[in-house]
Scaffold this motif. Structure first.
Motif, PDB file in Angstrom:
ATOM      1  N   GLU A   1       0.838  -1.200   0.000  1.00  0.00           N
ATOM      2  CA  GLU A   1       0.000   0.000   0.000  1.00  0.00           C
ATOM      3  C   GLU A   1       0.874   1.251   0.000  1.00  0.00           C
ATOM      4  OE1 GLU A   1      -2.603  -0.225   3.369  1.00  0.00           O
ATOM      5  OE2 GLU A   1      -4.074  -1.454   2.309  1.00  0.00           O
ATOM      6  N   MET A   2       0.473   2.251  -0.802  1.00  0.00           N
ATOM      7  CA  MET A   2       1.148   3.537  -0.859  1.00  0.00           C
ATOM      8  C   MET A   2       0.200   4.592  -0.311  1.00  0.00           C
ATOM      9  SD  MET A   2       3.480   1.913  -2.398  1.00  0.00           S
ATOM     10  CE  MET A   2       4.663   3.242  -2.482  1.00  0.00           C
ATOM     11  N   ALA A   3       0.745   5.604   0.371  1.00  0.00           N
ATOM     12  CA  ALA A   3      -0.108   6.621   0.987  1.00  0.00           C
ATOM     13  C   ALA A   3       0.425   8.027   0.718  1.00  0.00           C
ATOM     14  CB  ALA A   3      -0.187   6.395   2.503  1.00  0.00           C
ATOM     15  N   ASP A   4      -0.503   8.969   0.549  1.00  0.00           N
ATOM     16  CA  ASP A   4      -0.184  10.407   0.489  1.00  0.00           C
ATOM     17  C   ASP A   4       0.791  10.781  -0.625  1.00  0.00           C
ATOM     18  OD1 ASP A   4      -1.858  10.894   2.599  1.00  0.00           O
ATOM     19  OD2 ASP A   4      -0.281  11.099   4.098  1.00  0.00           O
ATOM     20  N   MET A   5       0.769  10.080  -1.738  1.00  0.00           N
ATOM     21  CA  MET A   5       1.732  10.338  -2.806  1.00  0.00           C
ATOM     22  C   MET A   5       1.532  11.696  -3.483  1.00  0.00           C
ATOM     23  SD  MET A   5       4.012   7.958  -2.980  1.00  0.00           S
ATOM     24  CE  MET A   5       4.721   8.297  -4.590  1.00  0.00           C
ATOM     25  N   GLU A   6       0.384  12.326  -3.275  1.00  0.00           N
ATOM     26  CA  GLU A   6       0.150  13.638  -3.881  1.00  0.00           C
ATOM     27  C   GLU A   6       0.917  14.760  -3.194  1.00  0.00           C
ATOM     28  OE1 GLU A   6      -3.462  13.051  -1.088  1.00  0.00           O
ATOM     29  OE2 GLU A   6      -1.857  11.891  -2.012  1.00  0.00           O
ATOM     30  N   PHE A   7       1.402  14.499  -1.977  1.00  0.00           N
ATOM     31  CA  PHE A   7       2.007  15.569  -1.184  1.00  0.00           C
ATOM     32  C   PHE A   7       3.517  15.656  -1.430  1.00  0.00           C
ATOM     33  CE2 PHE A   7      -1.769  14.572   1.601  1.00  0.00           C
ATOM     34  CZ  PHE A   7      -2.455  15.742   1.283  1.00  0.00           C
ATOM     35  N   ILE A   8       3.890  16.516  -2.363  1.00  0.00           N
ATOM     36  CA  ILE A   8       5.287  16.788  -2.681  1.00  0.00           C
ATOM     37  C   ILE A   8       5.645  18.159  -2.122  1.00  0.00           C
ATOM     38  CG2 ILE A   8       7.001  17.065  -4.515  1.00  0.00           C
ATOM     39  CD1 ILE A   8       5.904  14.297  -4.570  1.00  0.00           C
ATOM     40  N   GLN A   9       6.715  18.218  -1.354  1.00  0.00           N
ATOM     41  CA  GLN A   9       7.163  19.518  -0.860  1.00  0.00           C
ATOM     42  C   GLN A   9       8.185  20.105  -1.827  1.00  0.00           C
ATOM     43  OE1 GLN A   9      10.007  20.379   2.649  1.00  0.00           O
ATOM     44  NE2 GLN A   9       7.959  20.714   3.485  1.00  0.00           N
ATOM     45  N   PHE A  10       7.887  21.306  -2.279  1.00  0.00           N
ATOM     46  CA  PHE A  10       8.824  22.033  -3.130  1.00  0.00           C
ATOM     47  C   PHE A  10       9.563  23.046  -2.258  1.00  0.00           C
ATOM     48  CE2 PHE A  10       5.832  20.257  -6.066  1.00  0.00           C
ATOM     49  CZ  PHE A  10       6.597  19.950  -7.177  1.00  0.00           C
ATOM     50  N   HIS A  11      10.867  22.882  -2.172  1.00  0.00           N
ATOM     51  CA  HIS A  11      11.656  23.814  -1.366  1.00  0.00           C
ATOM     52  C   HIS A  11      11.704  25.149  -2.099  1.00  0.00           C
ATOM     53  CE1 HIS A  11      14.838  25.593   1.023  1.00  0.00           C
ATOM     54  NE2 HIS A  11      14.748  24.568   1.854  1.00  0.00           N
ATOM     55  N   PRO A  12      11.462  26.241  -1.382  1.00  0.00           N
ATOM     56  CA  PRO A  12      11.390  27.540  -2.060  1.00  0.00           C
ATOM     57  C   PRO A  12      12.715  28.016  -2.663  1.00  0.00           C
ATOM     58  CG  PRO A  12      10.374  27.618   0.122  1.00  0.00           C
ATOM     59  CD  PRO A  12      11.130  26.329   0.039  1.00  0.00           C
ATOM     60  N   THR A  13      13.845  27.590  -2.091  1.00  0.00           N
ATOM     61  CA  THR A  13      15.087  28.257  -2.451  1.00  0.00           C
ATOM     62  C   THR A  13      16.182  27.276  -2.886  1.00  0.00           C
ATOM     63  OG1 THR A  13      15.692  28.321  -0.088  1.00  0.00           O
ATOM     64  CG2 THR A  13      14.652  30.279  -1.019  1.00  0.00           C
ATOM     65  N   LEU A  14      16.157  26.933  -4.181  1.00  0.00           N
ATOM     66  CA  LEU A  14      17.279  26.239  -4.793  1.00  0.00           C
ATOM     67  C   LEU A  14      18.088  27.285  -5.566  1.00  0.00           C
ATOM     68  CD1 LEU A  14      15.694  22.977  -6.245  1.00  0.00           C
ATOM     69  CD2 LEU A  14      16.454  23.457  -3.917  1.00  0.00           C
ATOM     70  N   LEU A  15      19.401  27.203  -5.473  1.00  0.00           N
ATOM     71  CA  LEU A  15      20.270  28.119  -6.209  1.00  0.00           C
ATOM     72  C   LEU A  15      20.014  27.959  -7.706  1.00  0.00           C
ATOM     73  CD1 LEU A  15      22.647  30.132  -6.335  1.00  0.00           C
ATOM     74  CD2 LEU A  15      24.184  28.150  -6.342  1.00  0.00           C
ATOM     75  N   TYR A  16      19.757  29.069  -8.392  1.00  0.00           N
ATOM     76  CA  TYR A  16      19.388  29.035  -9.805  1.00  0.00           C
ATOM     77  C   TYR A  16      20.370  29.869 -10.621  1.00  0.00           C
ATOM     78  CZ  TYR A  16      16.288  29.155 -13.910  1.00  0.00           C
ATOM     79  OH  TYR A  16      15.746  29.009 -15.165  1.00  0.00           O
ATOM     80  N   LYS A  17      21.089  29.198 -11.511  1.00  0.00           N
ATOM     81  CA  LYS A  17      22.097  29.895 -12.319  1.00  0.00           C
ATOM     82  C   LYS A  17      22.138  29.271 -13.712  1.00  0.00           C
ATOM     83  CE  LYS A  17      25.263  33.105 -12.549  1.00  0.00           C
ATOM     84  NZ  LYS A  17      26.625  32.755 -12.760  1.00  0.00           N
ATOM     85  N   ASP A  18      22.117  30.120 -14.720  1.00  0.00           N
ATOM     86  CA  ASP A  18      22.220  29.677 -16.110  1.00  0.00           C
ATOM     87  C   ASP A  18      21.145  28.652 -16.477  1.00  0.00           C
ATOM     88  OD1 ASP A  18      24.511  31.288 -16.344  1.00  0.00           O
ATOM     89  OD2 ASP A  18      25.810  29.657 -15.663  1.00  0.00           O
ATOM     90  N   GLY A  19      19.925  28.876 -15.944  1.00  0.00           N
ATOM     91  CA  GLY A  19      18.801  28.020 -16.302  1.00  0.00           C
ATOM     92  C   GLY A  19      18.766  26.679 -15.609  1.00  0.00           C
ATOM     93  N   GLU A  20      19.650  26.459 -14.613  1.00  0.00           N
ATOM     94  CA  GLU A  20      19.702  25.190 -13.909  1.00  0.00           C
ATOM     95  C   GLU A  20      19.747  25.423 -12.408  1.00  0.00           C
ATOM     96  OE1 GLU A  20      23.188  23.225 -15.274  1.00  0.00           O
ATOM     97  OE2 GLU A  20      22.327  22.645 -17.212  1.00  0.00           O
TER      98      GLU A  20
END
Length: 523
Positions: free
Chosen positions: A215-234
């Motif tokens: 059984e799998m549970a709560d698979m819809e809940f993905i946490q997106f971290h607000p602050t990933l370093l973003y440089k040159d489109g990556e």
């Protein structure tokens, strides 16, 4: 054939904590698809949460955890784990940062009402904890690197999991057996294009367990971290929430603060709120930065982040770090109880691969390493107090199979892009159904034989299976809660949705059911 008392797949904090707490008379084997340190736990910057401050207590930590999880948490699990937090910190006391008087330094992170984050090496907590646990590994623990586990072995007579099938880099198939089989394979961050996850975190254990009928549970809940370093489109790495805890604020290119008026906690609001706000600004053509000019001695406090920035040509002297949100943590996973027991006898899951209900709909910062420490220690105690009455009696299997027609999948990058577009930070019925229809054309649920596939091909299949689970669950939940936001139903619906989405493969079909959770507002 390899036979052990305890077989662990994965090498993060939960896996190593379990291994080090097991008695020395147990034969323990750790399988890891890459190198021992190539795991999310090793990358963790922020720290571990525990209510050990003078003005803090477990009730406050509980309240913050339930609030961040939008009261979708299993409150019994939350209480149990948070009550154990001070003792778990005590087990590792020597490695944490302290002041001149020897008191633990306590940091503040988003959605916490008190300073309660212990850290090590400033922002190298995960690395230092993993290094500490590796040093504690004893001779009864055998570590095998570059071994890719891809299928659970189920004894149909005993109706329990007795091992895993794995491949070496050259494609050689190997069979590993254990009285206790533990999946500690982490989450599925690599299903998305922007992620803080290690390259190895592709949902392997989740897909393996699902394909075996767990059984799998709560698979819809993905946490997106607000602050990933973003440089040159990556994205180039994680910028810990502790940076905002020390006073950094999110601003646009013209230095407009973006969290003003959005939430009472402003830049330290729960992560889903901060991430959604950043996405809104980016969609409107803005760039978003972390303004760090208020933080004194930034390089000393955050040496790892400083190194990431300098490596990628971001000059900290400018006082601003370019950021975007990215996939960071899976609150759902293989449904387990507190110590990791799954719906399949003999199979356990711990760490991010599992879903105990601690995190609810959105993880409170720095509760994840805590959960891994808790599960590893408690499962070791349970194993010591229990013994399998039905010993494994198997013969080595020969390498033989009947190849089936291989499934043809688009490249993994296409999957990542489609997941971000349709099942990302902001979702809708229309986009989710588009993704479901796109995924269904590959008939992934019909895959019954993986032996003839390469490691790269199996990894892609696992990513597509995991993406399908996320999409199915997100369609089922017709409300917005925590890490799951639907613009077509943007509000929480407690009256109809105080329940978990449970997905299980049953007789070749996808079965979805709803299970009500037991939780309450904080006393």
């Amino acid at each position: 054939m390899e036979m052990d008392d305890v077989l662990i797949v994965g090498s993060g904090i939960a896996a190593l904590q379990l291994a080090t707490f097991l008695s020395h008379d147990k034969n323990v084997r750790i399988l890891t698809k890459s190198h021992l340190k190539n795991a999310n736990s090793y990358l963790a910057q922020g720290g571990i949460a525990a209510a050990i401050g003078i003005h803090d207590d477990t009730k406050k930590h509980l309240a913050d955890t339930l609030e961040a999880g939008r009261f979708h948490n299993n409150e019994e699990a939350v209480r149990e784990i948070l009550n154990e937090a001070p003792a778990l910190i005590g087990d590792l006391y020597e490695i944490f940062d302290k002041d001149q008087q020897g008191h633990l330094l306590l940091g503040l992170e988003g959605a916490h009402s008190e300073n309660r984050i212990v850290h090590s090496g400033g922002d190298a907590t995960g690395k230092n904890v993993i290094d500490y646990l590796i040093r504690k590994l004893t001779n009864n623990i055998k570590v095998e690197e570059n071994v890719f586990a891809y299928e659970l072995i189920i004894d149909s007579k005993q109706k329990r999991c007795i091992g895993v099938k794995a491949k070496d880099p050259d494609g050689t198939i190997r069979y590993f057996y254990g009285d206790y089989v533990i999946l500690a394979t982490g989450g599925c961050g690599q299903v998305y294009p922007f992620t803080s996850s290690a390259p190895t975190v592709t949902g392997d254990g989740i897909a393996m367990a699902y394909l075996a009928g767990a059984e799998m549970a709560d698979m819809e809940f993905i946490q997106f971290h607000p602050t990933l370093l973003y440089k040159d489109g990556e994205t180039k790495g994680l910028i810990s929430e502790a940076v905002r805890g020390e006073g950094a604020i999110l601003v646009t290119e013209d230095e407009t603060p973006i969290m003003e008026g959005i939430h009472p906690l402003k830049d330290l609001a729960p992560r889903h709120i901060v991430s959604q706000t950043i996405v809104d600004y980016i969609k409107n053509g803005h760039e978003v930065f972390l303004d760090i000019r208020s933080i004194k001695n930034f390089k000393k406090r955050f040496p790892s982040i400083t190194a990431i920035c300098e490596k990628n040509g971001v000059h900290l002297s400018d006082g601003k770090i370019p950021v975007v949100p990215g996939s960071h943590f899976l609150m759902g996973g293989i449904k387990t109880d507190l110590i990791g027991r799954t719906s399949i006898n003999g199979l356990f899951a711990i760490g991010e691969a599992s879903c105990t209900g601690l995190h609810g709909a959105n993880r409170l910062a720095s509760n994840s390493l805590l959960e891994g420490l808790y599960q590893g220690k408690k499962l070791s105690q349970w194993i010591h107090s229990n013994s399998n009455k039905d010993p494994i009696s198997v013969l080595p299997k020969a390498y033989s199979f009947i190849p089936e027609k291989k499934v043809l999948l688009p490249d993994v990058q296409t999957l990542k892009d489609m997941m971000m577009k349709r099942v990302g930070i902001v979702r809708s019925k229309e986009l989710l159904e588009e993704q479901k229809n796109w995924l269904e054309q590959f008939h992934l649920h019909d895959v019954t034989e993986l032996d003839s596939y390469s490691i790269q091909e199996i990894t892609a299949i696992f990513m597509y299976v995991t993406a399908s689970l996320i999409t199915e669950a997100a369609i089922s939940r017709t409300e917005s809660r925590g890490g799951h936001f639907r613009r077509d139903c943007p509000f929480e619906d407690d009256q109809n949705w105080k329940k978990k989405v449970i997905i299980q493969k049953c007789k070749g079909e996808v079965a979805i059911k709803h299970e009500y959770i037991k939780t309450a507002l904080v006393n």
